[in-house]
Scaffold this active site. Structure first.
Site, PDB file in Angstrom:
ATOM      1  N   ASP A 163      -3.790  -0.289  -0.756  1.00 55.79           N
ATOM      2  CA  ASP A 163      -3.321  -0.626  -2.114  1.00 55.79           C
ATOM      3  C   ASP A 163      -2.829   0.595  -2.883  1.00 55.79           C
ATOM      4  O   ASP A 163      -2.860   0.622  -4.104  1.00 55.79           O
ATOM      5  CB  ASP A 163      -4.428  -1.324  -2.927  1.00 55.79           C
ATOM      6  CG  ASP A 163      -5.056  -2.481  -2.191  1.00 55.79           C
ATOM      7  OD1 ASP A 163      -4.307  -3.343  -1.717  1.00 55.79           O
ATOM      8  OD2 ASP A 163      -6.298  -2.522  -2.072  1.00 55.79           O
ATOM      9  N   LYS A 202       2.260   1.838  -1.294  1.00 59.82           N
ATOM     10  CA  LYS A 202       3.164   2.175  -0.179  1.00 59.82           C
ATOM     11  C   LYS A 202       4.463   1.396  -0.253  1.00 59.82           C
ATOM     12  O   LYS A 202       5.518   1.896   0.145  1.00 59.82           O
ATOM     13  CB  LYS A 202       2.453   1.903   1.155  1.00 59.82           C
ATOM     14  CG  LYS A 202       1.223   2.752   1.387  1.00 59.82           C
ATOM     15  CD  LYS A 202       0.580   2.456   2.729  1.00 59.82           C
ATOM     16  CE  LYS A 202      -0.033   1.078   2.822  1.00 59.82           C
ATOM     17  NZ  LYS A 202      -1.162   0.871   1.874  1.00 59.82           N
TER      18      LYS A 202
END
Length: 424
Positions: free
Chosen positions: A13, A16
């Protein structure tokens, strides 16, 4: 020849999706190497917040070909849902998406097993319930089903029927759960879904290696993050694959020598979804404030993320085992209204200071973080596009992180939009 690898340097999380979306502008191919539809990469596209679970974020660059590698476990239903979403936005999929014929499939019985296992386990891992773990179990037990098997539908159907019966027996006799399910209907619907993605299945290993020889720019993306790696993460509170850099080679079928750059993505703070140790977790109003400011809710499950200060011991460990050459730091804007900002520089374990990330999660669970305190900058950052124009407190914070983990920060995300990015 240029393969750039983007991976998560924390518990997933990290943002990316946005970083891959930005870098894909210069990429001929964007390839996903592990995980399944339990991952959610969030991208803001034309003002809309979109979440992709399987298709690489590079799909928003019309000149990129997207590859789902052999290390990914593929849920046909999730893939079709994403395909339909993208097509509704006039984003072309045909000719731009390839799925490895060696990738394993997630079947309905994997989701059943995932749910029952979580319900019946004394210490829950906190999975997404998407069948990821059971699909990987079958892969390594050598009874999984690969996408390439679609070309013999009768054999495929027979294998699914046999596996379905075996899994229901496991649920009945090991977990003592009675499952009422119309197996024939499930299989019929599943085979229809498989047929819908058939045109995208190909030998991606050969395609990628030929592309490397041809000098194409390839961007490889991982799902989840380093600390969820099944070997190097906080086991057993991990995912069922290898999000670390080594997983890119096995998950795509490319040689280690082809990877030229490894970018680790980290938030300016730390989050975690699911159970497991989290030394810098803030179970107070500041943690809640970070969660609210950063909209920290799971892209896949919607679960509230656990929030805490940036853990530099863990980040340095991630840099080491991945061979990270450059860092992208995201969501630094989330901290903008805090008076003070903490970073963990050491652990206290049994009264002793320690600068190493422990492998034993029971030890990690008992660690006391030792912090360095920074003054907050109390200013919005999303309109700033040059590093030198950032508040001096931000510059001090960034430079300290660089020096501590001994790795340069090359990308700073100051907001969710593509434009809210400083590239050094």
């Amino acid at each position: 020849m240029s393969v750039t690898l983007v991976l998560g340097a924390q518990w997933g999380d990290e943002g990316k999706g946005k970083i891959v979306d930005i870098l894909s502008k210069e990429s001929d191919i964007v390839a996903r190497y592990q995980g399944g539809a339990n991952a959610g990469h969030t991208v803001v596209f034309e003002g809309k917040k979109l979440v992709l679970h399987l298709i690489p974020s590079g799909i928003f660059n019309p000149n990129s070909i997207c590859v789902i590698g052999n290390g990914v476990v593929v849920d046909p239903y999730a893939l079709i849902e994403e395909k339909n979403l993208l097509q509704s936005l006039d984003i072309e999929i045909k000719g731009r998406l390839q799925i490895s014929n060696r990738a394993h499939l997630i079947l309905p019985y994997h989701k059943l097993l995932d749910k029952v296992s979580e319900e019946c386990t004394a210490k829950s891992i906190g999975t997404t319930g998407r069948g990821i773990g059971p699909a990987y179990v079958d892969k390594f037990a050598r009874c999984g089903i690969r996408t390439g098997e679609i070309y013999n539908m009768q054999n495929l159907k027979n294998k699914i029927e046999d596996n379905f019966k075996n899994k229901i027996d496991i649920i009945n006799f090991i977990y003592h759960k009675k499952i009422e399910i119309d197996v024939e209907k499930e299989i019929s619907e599943y085979l229809s879904a498989i047929a819908e993605i058939k045109e995208y299945i190909s030998d991606t290993t050969s395609f990628l290696n030929k592309s490397i020889r041809d000098g194409k720019n390839i961007l490889a993306e991982g799902a989840q993050g380093t600390l969820l790696d099944v070997d190097h993460g906080t086991y057993p509170f991990v995912t069922s694959s290898n999000p670390t850099s080594g997983g890119a080679c096995t998950g795509l079928g490319i040689p280690p020598t082809s990877i030229q750059n490894i970018i680790g993505v980290t938030k300016a703070y730390t989050t975690r979804v699911g159970n497991g140790p989290f030394p810098t977790e803030l179970k107070n109003k500041i943690g809640e404030k970070i969660r609210d400011n950063g909209a920290e809710f799971g892209a896949t499950t919607g679960r509230p993320r656990r929030c805490g200060w940036l853990d530099l011991v863990a980040l340095k460990y991630s840099v080491m085992i991945n061979g990270i050459k450059n860092i992208a730091i995201t969501k630094i804007d989330v901290l903008s209204d805090l008076d003070e900002i903490y970073v963990c520089t050491e652990y206290e374990i049994n009264g002793y200071r320690n600068s190493e990330f422990p492998s034993d999660t029971s030890v990690l669970d008992q660690t006391k973080p030792i912090y360095r305190i920074f003054k907050g900058w109390k200013r919005k950052l999303n309109s700033i596009d040059k590093f030198e124009d950032l508040p001096k407190e931000v510059i001090e914070y960034v430079k300290y992180i660089e020096e501590f983990v001994e790795c340069p920060i090359k990308i700073i995300s100051t907001g969710p939009d593509r434009l809210n990015t400083i590239i050094l």
